[in-house]
Design a protein around this motif. Structure first.
Motif, PDB file in Angstrom:
ATOM      1  N   ARG A 138       0.832  -1.206   0.000  1.00  0.00           N
ATOM      2  CA  ARG A 138       0.000   0.000   0.000  1.00  0.00           C
ATOM      3  C   ARG A 138       0.868   1.258   0.000  1.00  0.00           C
ATOM      4  NH1 ARG A 138      -3.329  -1.601   3.564  1.00  0.00           N
ATOM      5  NH2 ARG A 138      -2.233  -0.772   5.396  1.00  0.00           N
ATOM      6  N   GLU A 139       1.970   1.226   0.736  1.00  0.00           N
ATOM      7  CA  GLU A 139       2.858   2.386   0.793  1.00  0.00           C
ATOM      8  C   GLU A 139       3.517   2.630  -0.557  1.00  0.00           C
ATOM      9  OE1 GLU A 139       6.297   4.238   3.720  1.00  0.00           O
ATOM     10  OE2 GLU A 139       5.938   2.074   3.734  1.00  0.00           O
ATOM     11  N   VAL A 140       3.926   1.547  -1.231  1.00  0.00           N
ATOM     12  CA  VAL A 140       4.549   1.692  -2.550  1.00  0.00           C
ATOM     13  C   VAL A 140       3.534   2.129  -3.590  1.00  0.00           C
ATOM     14  CG1 VAL A 140       5.682   0.423  -4.426  1.00  0.00           C
ATOM     15  CG2 VAL A 140       6.413   0.052  -2.068  1.00  0.00           C
ATOM     16  N   MET A 141       2.360   1.507  -3.590  1.00  0.00           N
ATOM     17  CA  MET A 141       1.361   1.803  -4.608  1.00  0.00           C
ATOM     18  C   MET A 141       0.803   3.214  -4.471  1.00  0.00           C
ATOM     19  SD  MET A 141       1.406  -0.608  -6.662  1.00  0.00           S
ATOM     20  CE  MET A 141       0.035  -0.043  -7.671  1.00  0.00           C
ATOM     21  N   ARG A 142       0.955   3.814  -3.318  1.00  0.00           N
ATOM     22  CA  ARG A 142       0.545   5.207  -3.163  1.00  0.00           C
ATOM     23  C   ARG A 142       1.322   6.114  -4.114  1.00  0.00           C
ATOM     24  NH1 ARG A 142       2.784   9.108  -0.195  1.00  0.00           N
ATOM     25  NH2 ARG A 142       4.189   7.614   0.830  1.00  0.00           N
ATOM     26  N   LEU A 143       2.531   5.696  -4.485  1.00  0.00           N
ATOM     27  CA  LEU A 143       3.384   6.481  -5.380  1.00  0.00           C
ATOM     28  C   LEU A 143       3.238   6.072  -6.847  1.00  0.00           C
ATOM     29  CD1 LEU A 143       6.701   6.324  -3.291  1.00  0.00           C
ATOM     30  CD2 LEU A 143       5.031   8.188  -3.321  1.00  0.00           C
ATOM     31  N   ALA A 144       2.607   4.940  -7.090  1.00  0.00           N
ATOM     32  CA  ALA A 144       2.618   4.333  -8.424  1.00  0.00           C
ATOM     33  C   ALA A 144       1.721   5.077  -9.417  1.00  0.00           C
ATOM     34  CB  ALA A 144       2.185   2.882  -8.342  1.00  0.00           C
ATOM     35  N   ARG A 145       2.209   5.173 -10.642  1.00  0.00           N
ATOM     36  CA  ARG A 145       1.440   5.716 -11.753  1.00  0.00           C
ATOM     37  C   ARG A 145       1.571   4.762 -12.937  1.00  0.00           C
ATOM     38  NH1 ARG A 145       0.298   8.073  -7.982  1.00  0.00           N
ATOM     39  NH2 ARG A 145       0.101  10.311  -7.592  1.00  0.00           N
ATOM     40  N   PRO A 146       0.462   4.437 -13.600  1.00  0.00           N
ATOM     41  CA  PRO A 146       0.561   3.508 -14.738  1.00  0.00           C
ATOM     42  C   PRO A 146       1.234   4.155 -15.936  1.00  0.00           C
ATOM     43  CG  PRO A 146      -1.665   4.377 -14.562  1.00  0.00           C
ATOM     44  CD  PRO A 146      -0.923   4.876 -13.352  1.00  0.00           C
ATOM     45  N   PHE A 147       1.922   3.342 -16.728  1.00  0.00           N
ATOM     46  CA  PHE A 147       2.435   3.823 -18.012  1.00  0.00           C
ATOM     47  C   PHE A 147       2.137   2.774 -19.075  1.00  0.00           C
ATOM     48  CE2 PHE A 147       6.089   1.310 -16.580  1.00  0.00           C
ATOM     49  CZ  PHE A 147       6.543   0.712 -17.749  1.00  0.00           C
ATOM     50  N   ARG A 148       1.930   3.262 -20.283  1.00  0.00           N
ATOM     51  CA  ARG A 148       1.654   2.395 -21.436  1.00  0.00           C
ATOM     52  C   ARG A 148       2.437   2.933 -22.617  1.00  0.00           C
ATOM     53  NH1 ARG A 148      -3.033   3.171 -18.670  1.00  0.00           N
ATOM     54  NH2 ARG A 148      -4.118   1.290 -17.932  1.00  0.00           N
ATOM     55  N   LEU A 149       3.077   2.030 -23.343  1.00  0.00           N
ATOM     56  CA  LEU A 149       3.908   2.431 -24.470  1.00  0.00           C
ATOM     57  C   LEU A 149       3.664   1.515 -25.667  1.00  0.00           C
ATOM     58  CD1 LEU A 149       7.295   2.944 -22.588  1.00  0.00           C
ATOM     59  CD2 LEU A 149       5.933   4.759 -23.647  1.00  0.00           C
ATOM     60  N   ARG A 150       3.548   2.127 -26.833  1.00  0.00           N
ATOM     61  CA  ARG A 150       3.486   1.345 -28.061  1.00  0.00           C
ATOM     62  C   ARG A 150       4.899   1.028 -28.529  1.00  0.00           C
ATOM     63  NH1 ARG A 150      -0.144   5.455 -28.977  1.00  0.00           N
ATOM     64  NH2 ARG A 150       1.377   6.532 -30.270  1.00  0.00           N
ATOM     65  N   ARG A 151       5.008   0.006 -29.351  1.00  0.00           N
ATOM     66  CA  ARG A 151       6.288  -0.363 -29.931  1.00  0.00           C
ATOM     67  C   ARG A 151       6.886   0.829 -30.679  1.00  0.00           C
ATOM     68  NH1 ARG A 151       8.256  -1.428 -34.666  1.00  0.00           N
ATOM     69  NH2 ARG A 151       9.965  -2.924 -34.905  1.00  0.00           N
ATOM     70  N   GLY A 152       8.167   1.096 -30.468  1.00  0.00           N
ATOM     71  CA  GLY A 152       8.851   2.173 -31.167  1.00  0.00           C
ATOM     72  C   GLY A 152       8.911   3.472 -30.404  1.00  0.00           C
ATOM     73  N   GLU A 153       8.066   3.635 -29.386  1.00  0.00           N
ATOM     74  CA  GLU A 153       8.162   4.829 -28.551  1.00  0.00           C
ATOM     75  C   GLU A 153       9.394   4.702 -27.650  1.00  0.00           C
ATOM     76  OE1 GLU A 153       3.971   6.706 -27.519  1.00  0.00           O
ATOM     77  OE2 GLU A 153       4.046   4.612 -26.895  1.00  0.00           O
ATOM     78  N   VAL A 154       9.987   5.832 -27.322  1.00  0.00           N
ATOM     79  CA  VAL A 154      11.168   5.818 -26.455  1.00  0.00           C
ATOM     80  C   VAL A 154      10.741   6.182 -25.045  1.00  0.00           C
ATOM     81  CG1 VAL A 154      13.439   6.819 -26.026  1.00  0.00           C
ATOM     82  CG2 VAL A 154      12.693   6.389 -28.374  1.00  0.00           C
ATOM     83  N   LEU A 155      11.100   5.339 -24.094  1.00  0.00           N
ATOM     84  CA  LEU A 155      10.760   5.604 -22.697  1.00  0.00           C
ATOM     85  C   LEU A 155      11.671   6.685 -22.131  1.00  0.00           C
ATOM     86  CD1 LEU A 155       9.017   4.844 -20.282  1.00  0.00           C
ATOM     87  CD2 LEU A 155      10.663   3.029 -19.753  1.00  0.00           C
ATOM     88  N   ALA A 179      15.888   3.457 -23.670  1.00  0.00           N
ATOM     89  CA  ALA A 179      14.929   2.415 -23.308  1.00  0.00           C
ATOM     90  C   ALA A 179      13.737   2.533 -24.247  1.00  0.00           C
ATOM     91  CB  ALA A 179      14.480   2.555 -21.858  1.00  0.00           C
ATOM     92  N   GLU A 180      13.457   1.463 -24.977  1.00  0.00           N
ATOM     93  CA  GLU A 180      12.306   1.476 -25.870  1.00  0.00           C
ATOM     94  C   GLU A 180      11.626   0.113 -25.849  1.00  0.00           C
ATOM     95  OE1 GLU A 180      13.346   2.181 -29.915  1.00  0.00           O
ATOM     96  OE2 GLU A 180      14.229   0.214 -30.194  1.00  0.00           O
ATOM     97  N   PRO A 181      10.297   0.091 -25.941  1.00  0.00           N
ATOM     98  CA  PRO A 181       9.574  -1.182 -25.953  1.00  0.00           C
ATOM     99  C   PRO A 181       9.716  -1.878 -27.308  1.00  0.00           C
ATOM    100  CG  PRO A 181       8.049   0.636 -26.196  1.00  0.00           C
ATOM    101  CD  PRO A 181       9.395   1.251 -25.969  1.00  0.00           C
ATOM    102  N   LEU A 182       9.875  -3.190 -27.273  1.00  0.00           N
ATOM    103  CA  LEU A 182       9.900  -3.983 -28.495  1.00  0.00           C
ATOM    104  C   LEU A 182       8.491  -4.364 -28.931  1.00  0.00           C
ATOM    105  CD1 LEU A 182      12.920  -6.312 -27.680  1.00  0.00           C
ATOM    106  CD2 LEU A 182      12.855  -4.515 -29.408  1.00  0.00           C
TER     107      LEU A 182
END
Length: 209
Positions: free
Chosen positions: A14-31, A86-89
């Motif tokens: 719960r303490e960690v997830m309080r800080l968490a934010r989701p991310f979503r990336l398509r192939r080819g986007e650079v993180l 860093a980029e998603p495959l």
């Protein structure tokens, strides 16, 4: 495979997830880029992310390929730059954390500290494994290994160039090997898609080294 955060106690999670934010990336986007200030730590929950560097002639050196449970961006704990691309495959999603705030949680909670240490060591082992494979395995064995490890369902939504970068080889070499394996009935080739139809045959290629 569940999120490694599920290994935490309810209170710690719960303490960690309080800080968490989701991310979503398509192939080819650079993180992130090497020079980007490191502010965020990322935890992959689905997909594949490649960490790599570029040489003076734009040749690519893959450092690690991280799947579910992989953590990257640990430089955000201390500041500085990310130091790599860093980029998603493939389509990738997960959760991100502000580095400084997460570092405070790590400092006061040994359970969280242990988890993120284990995840970071996992990435180090992945990098060491890649170095060993580049040194001791043929391109054929590295390619077979990558297909078996990263695409257990047999469907490979990557181009020949993507696979070449993944295993540290030229596109021409990868294309030649894939063509030979298709003729042997080990896989089927399509546009930006490869389907492994004989995993045992692929495993035998790996055993041959």
């Amino acid at each position: 495979m569940g999120s490694p955060l599920s290994r935490l106690s309810e209170e710690a999670r719960r303490e960690v997830m309080r800080l968490a934010r989701p991310f979503r990336l398509r192939r080819g986007e650079v993180l992130f880029y090497p020079q980007d200030p490191a502010h965020t730590v990322y935890l992959v929950e689905e997909g594949l992310v490649r960490l790599f560097l570029l040489g003076q002639k734009d040749e690519e050196a893959t450092l690690a390929v991280l799947g579910p449970g992989g953590v990257l961006g640990e430089a955000a704990f201390l500041g500085g730059a990310y130091g790599a691309y860093a980029e998603p495959l493939v389509y990738t999603e997960g959760v991100s954390f502000p580095g400084r705030e997460l570092a405070l949680v790590v400092q006061r909670n040994p359970e969280v500290a242990r988890l993120f240490l284990e995840l970071s060591l996992g990435r180090l082992k992945e990098t060491e494994r890649r170095l060993a494979e580049l040194r001791f395995l043929s391109v054929s064995a590295r390619l077979a290994q990558a297909l078996l490890r990263h695409f257990p369902d047999g469907e490979v939504p990557l181009s020949h160039q993507d696979l070449a970068a993944l295993v540290g080889a030229t596109r021409e070499t990868v294309t030649k090997l894939l063509g030979e394996w298709a003729l042997r009935g080990v896989l089927e080739l399509g546009y930006r898609k490869i389907q492994v139809v004989d995993k045992e045959g692929l495993a035998r290629i790996l055993e041959e080294g």
